[in-house]
Design a protein around this motif. Sequence first.
Motif, PDB file in Angstrom:
ATOM      1  N   GLN A   1      20.187   6.278  88.647  1.00 44.58           N
ATOM      2  CA  GLN A   1      20.457   6.124  90.077  1.00 44.58           C
ATOM      3  C   GLN A   1      21.744   5.338  90.308  1.00 44.58           C
ATOM      4  OE1 GLN A   1      16.734   4.219  90.858  1.00 44.58           O
ATOM      5  NE2 GLN A   1      15.795   6.069  91.711  1.00 44.58           N
ATOM      6  N   ALA A   2      21.999   4.339  89.461  1.00 43.15           N
ATOM      7  CA  ALA A   2      23.234   3.555  89.580  1.00 43.15           C
ATOM      8  C   ALA A   2      24.455   4.436  89.317  1.00 43.15           C
ATOM      9  CB  ALA A   2      23.208   2.374  88.612  1.00 43.15           C
ATOM     10  N   VAL A   3      24.378   5.283  88.296  1.00 48.04           N
ATOM     11  CA  VAL A   3      25.482   6.195  87.991  1.00 48.04           C
ATOM     12  C   VAL A   3      25.685   7.183  89.140  1.00 48.04           C
ATOM     13  CG1 VAL A   3      26.221   8.073  86.463  1.00 48.04           C
ATOM     14  CG2 VAL A   3      25.317   5.956  85.486  1.00 48.04           C
TER      15      VAL A   3
ATOM     16  N   VAL B   1      16.003   3.292  81.985  1.00 49.08           N
ATOM     17  CA  VAL B   1      16.567   1.965  81.776  1.00 49.08           C
ATOM     18  C   VAL B   1      16.759   1.368  83.167  1.00 49.08           C
ATOM     19  CG1 VAL B   1      18.513   0.639  80.868  1.00 49.08           C
ATOM     20  CG2 VAL B   1      17.730   2.690  79.654  1.00 49.08           C
ATOM     21  N   TRP B   2      16.165   0.182  83.388  1.00 51.54           N
ATOM     22  CA  TRP B   2      16.187  -0.439  84.705  1.00 51.54           C
ATOM     23  C   TRP B   2      17.380  -1.358  84.860  1.00 51.54           C
ATOM     24  CZ3 TRP B   2      13.051   2.039  87.699  1.00 51.54           C
ATOM     25  CH2 TRP B   2      11.880   2.593  87.177  1.00 51.54           C
ATOM     26  N   VAL B   3      17.888  -1.424  86.069  1.00 52.27           N
ATOM     27  CA  VAL B   3      19.016  -2.281  86.415  1.00 52.27           C
ATOM     28  C   VAL B   3      18.466  -3.480  87.183  1.00 52.27           C
ATOM     29  CG1 VAL B   3      21.164  -2.408  87.743  1.00 52.27           C
ATOM     30  CG2 VAL B   3      20.561  -0.310  86.533  1.00 52.27           C
ATOM     31  N   ARG B   4      19.028  -4.652  86.909  1.00 52.28           N
ATOM     32  CA  ARG B   4      18.659  -5.865  87.627  1.00 52.28           C
ATOM     33  C   ARG B   4      19.814  -6.245  88.556  1.00 52.28           C
ATOM     34  NH1 ARG B   4      17.215  -9.781  82.693  1.00 52.28           N
ATOM     35  NH2 ARG B   4      16.160  -8.261  81.395  1.00 52.28           N
ATOM     36  N   PRO B   5      19.548  -7.041  89.573  1.00 50.85           N
ATOM     37  CA  PRO B   5      20.642  -7.493  90.433  1.00 50.85           C
ATOM     38  C   PRO B   5      21.626  -8.341  89.642  1.00 50.85           C
ATOM     39  CG  PRO B   5      18.618  -8.667  90.927  1.00 50.85           C
ATOM     40  CD  PRO B   5      18.266  -7.595  89.971  1.00 50.85           C
ATOM     41  N   GLY B   6      22.909  -8.143  89.907  1.00 50.16           N
ATOM     42  CA  GLY B   6      23.937  -8.896  89.200  1.00 50.16           C
ATOM     43  C   GLY B   6      24.350  -8.274  87.874  1.00 50.16           C
ATOM     44  N   ASP B   7      23.714  -7.181  87.454  1.00 52.38           N
ATOM     45  CA  ASP B   7      24.050  -6.530  86.180  1.00 52.38           C
ATOM     46  C   ASP B   7      25.432  -5.898  86.232  1.00 52.38           C
ATOM     47  OD1 ASP B   7      21.652  -7.174  85.037  1.00 52.38           O
ATOM     48  OD2 ASP B   7      20.887  -5.114  84.937  1.00 52.38           O
ATOM     49  N   SER B   8      26.080  -5.879  85.074  1.00 47.71           N
ATOM     50  CA  SER B   8      27.319  -5.123  84.899  1.00 47.71           C
ATOM     51  C   SER B   8      27.003  -3.970  83.959  1.00 47.71           C
ATOM     52  CB  SER B   8      28.410  -5.996  84.287  1.00 47.71           C
ATOM     53  OG  SER B   8      28.794  -6.989  85.200  1.00 47.71           O
ATOM     54  N   ILE B   9      27.189  -2.759  84.448  1.00 45.08           N
ATOM     55  CA  ILE B   9      26.899  -1.550  83.674  1.00 45.08           C
ATOM     56  C   ILE B   9      28.219  -0.945  83.247  1.00 45.08           C
ATOM     57  CG2 ILE B   9      25.814   0.725  83.732  1.00 45.08           C
ATOM     58  CD1 ILE B   9      24.210  -0.380  86.194  1.00 45.08           C
ATOM     59  N   ARG B  10      28.344  -0.637  81.951  1.00 43.93           N
ATOM     60  CA  ARG B  10      29.562  -0.010  81.452  1.00 43.93           C
ATOM     61  C   ARG B  10      29.204   1.324  80.819  1.00 43.93           C
ATOM     62  NH1 ARG B  10      32.322  -0.029  76.599  1.00 43.93           N
ATOM     63  NH2 ARG B  10      30.966  -1.641  75.703  1.00 43.93           N
ATOM     64  N   VAL B  11      29.839   2.377  81.328  1.00 44.10           N
ATOM     65  CA  VAL B  11      29.643   3.716  80.784  1.00 44.10           C
ATOM     66  C   VAL B  11      30.790   3.980  79.829  1.00 44.10           C
ATOM     67  CG1 VAL B  11      29.436   6.170  81.309  1.00 44.10           C
ATOM     68  CG2 VAL B  11      28.487   4.465  82.884  1.00 44.10           C
TER      69      VAL B  11
ATOM     70  N   PRO C   1      24.652  -7.766  94.441  1.00 45.01           N
ATOM     71  CA  PRO C   1      25.112  -6.436  94.027  1.00 45.01           C
ATOM     72  C   PRO C   1      25.031  -6.255  92.514  1.00 45.01           C
ATOM     73  CG  PRO C   1      26.978  -7.855  94.430  1.00 45.01           C
ATOM     74  CD  PRO C   1      25.754  -8.649  94.805  1.00 45.01           C
ATOM     75  N   PHE C   2      25.180  -5.002  92.079  1.00 48.49           N
ATOM     76  CA  PHE C   2      25.372  -4.707  90.663  1.00 48.49           C
ATOM     77  C   PHE C   2      26.765  -4.101  90.534  1.00 48.49           C
ATOM     78  CE2 PHE C   2      23.830  -0.679  92.265  1.00 48.49           C
ATOM     79  CZ  PHE C   2      24.532   0.273  91.553  1.00 48.49           C
ATOM     80  N   TYR C   3      27.284  -4.093  89.326  1.00 51.01           N
ATOM     81  CA  TYR C   3      28.643  -3.608  89.074  1.00 51.01           C
ATOM     82  C   TYR C   3      28.577  -2.497  88.043  1.00 51.01           C
ATOM     83  CZ  TYR C   3      29.380  -8.136  91.196  1.00 51.01           C
ATOM     84  OH  TYR C   3      29.321  -9.199  92.056  1.00 51.01           O
ATOM     85  N   ILE C   4      29.381  -1.465  88.247  1.00 53.51           N
ATOM     86  CA  ILE C   4      29.426  -0.367  87.293  1.00 53.51           C
ATOM     87  C   ILE C   4      30.882  -0.018  87.030  1.00 53.51           C
ATOM     88  CG2 ILE C   4      29.128   1.391  89.082  1.00 53.51           C
ATOM     89  CD1 ILE C   4      27.378   2.918  86.947  1.00 53.51           C
ATOM     90  N   LEU C   5      31.225   0.131  85.759  1.00 52.70           N
ATOM     91  CA  LEU C   5      32.599   0.433  85.391  1.00 52.70           C
ATOM     92  C   LEU C   5      32.613   1.397  84.220  1.00 52.70           C
ATOM     93  CD1 LEU C   5      33.741  -2.065  82.905  1.00 52.70           C
ATOM     94  CD2 LEU C   5      32.154  -2.975  84.574  1.00 52.70           C
ATOM     95  N   GLY C   6      33.779   1.839  83.865  1.00 56.37           N
ATOM     96  CA  GLY C   6      33.913   2.787  82.762  1.00 56.37           C
ATOM     97  C   GLY C   6      34.017   4.208  83.278  1.00 56.37           C
TER      98      GLY C   6
ATOM     99  N   PHE D   1      25.932   0.594  78.299  1.00 59.90           N
ATOM    100  CA  PHE D   1      26.024  -0.826  77.973  1.00 59.90           C
ATOM    101  C   PHE D   1      25.739  -1.628  79.237  1.00 59.90           C
ATOM    102  CE2 PHE D   1      28.785   1.575  75.211  1.00 59.90           C
ATOM    103  CZ  PHE D   1      28.451   1.098  73.944  1.00 59.90           C
ATOM    104  N   ILE D   2      24.828  -2.595  79.121  1.00 56.94           N
ATOM    105  CA  ILE D   2      24.463  -3.418  80.277  1.00 56.94           C
ATOM    106  C   ILE D   2      24.566  -4.886  79.891  1.00 56.94           C
ATOM    107  CG2 ILE D   2      22.659  -4.066  81.927  1.00 56.94           C
ATOM    108  CD1 ILE D   2      21.540  -1.271  81.693  1.00 56.94           C
ATOM    109  N   ARG D   3      25.203  -5.646  80.773  1.00 56.81           N
ATOM    110  CA  ARG D   3      25.239  -7.093  80.613  1.00 56.81           C
ATOM    111  C   ARG D   3      24.477  -7.681  81.785  1.00 56.81           C
ATOM    112  NH1 ARG D   3      28.127 -11.119  82.622  1.00 56.81           N
ATOM    113  NH2 ARG D   3      29.748  -9.780  83.471  1.00 56.81           N
ATOM    114  N   HIS D   4      23.267  -8.202  81.466  1.00 54.56           N
ATOM    115  CA  HIS D   4      22.474  -8.884  82.489  1.00 54.56           C
ATOM    116  C   HIS D   4      23.141 -10.217  82.787  1.00 54.56           C
ATOM    117  CE1 HIS D   4      19.406  -5.863  82.147  1.00 54.56           C
ATOM    118  NE2 HIS D   4      19.198  -6.137  80.877  1.00 54.56           N
ATOM    119  N   LEU D   5      22.987 -10.693  83.983  1.00 52.24           N
ATOM    120  CA  LEU D   5      23.609 -11.934  84.432  1.00 52.24           C
ATOM    121  C   LEU D   5      23.303 -13.074  83.461  1.00 52.24           C
ATOM    122  CD1 LEU D   5      25.312 -12.829  86.839  1.00 52.24           C
ATOM    123  CD2 LEU D   5      23.224 -13.557  87.956  1.00 52.24           C
TER     124      LEU D   5
END
Length: 188
Positions: A136-138, A173-183, A113-118, A154-158
């Motif tokens: 798409q993640a948002v 901006v592409w998302v990878r699996p395991g990414d944490s996205i912070r808005v 999964p990926f994670y999104i917060l903020g 803000f993205i923190r790749h694994l």
Amino acid sequence: MKFRAIINAFALALSVAMPLASAVGATLQSSDERPPIYTLDSGDKIRVVVYGEQSLNGEYSVGPAGDVAFPLIGNLPAKGKSVAELQQAITAKLATGYILDPRVSVEVLSFRPFYILGEVNRPGQYPYATDLSVDQAVATAGGYTYRASKSKIFIRHLGEREVEYKLGKGKVVWVRPGDSIRVGERYF
């Protein structure tokens, strides 16, 4: 004769339009960067099919060490490999005295999964899909809140540090699996 003139006129129009269409297509592309190639890691679930060998077909998980335990050949390293690379590795191992001319197919059943917060409406953990962009993640997380900054993310790749990415019209901006996205929150 008239038919020949129509064909020539069409060919001339096409020869003028093709370079123009490719030039327009080049300017409409949002980013030169391609989506990242999905690489396997612990937590992924795959399906392996060895044609003609029903006993080897099945669903396998990539373990915590990044290996896949496969019958006959034992543990195969999968961490950091693409699906095609793992498929080639299984084929090569099976061909070394186990099966004559093995034909192997590998597919990912469930991604990490990926994670999104903020400042999104429904922060949390979501299943990854191939070629997933930040937009798409948002959208998956219910969209931006009224306080959200839509100019940067803000993205923190694994296993890496958090990086700020500028967002703008036509930028992907592409998302990878395991990414944490912070808005983040906007200021006025």
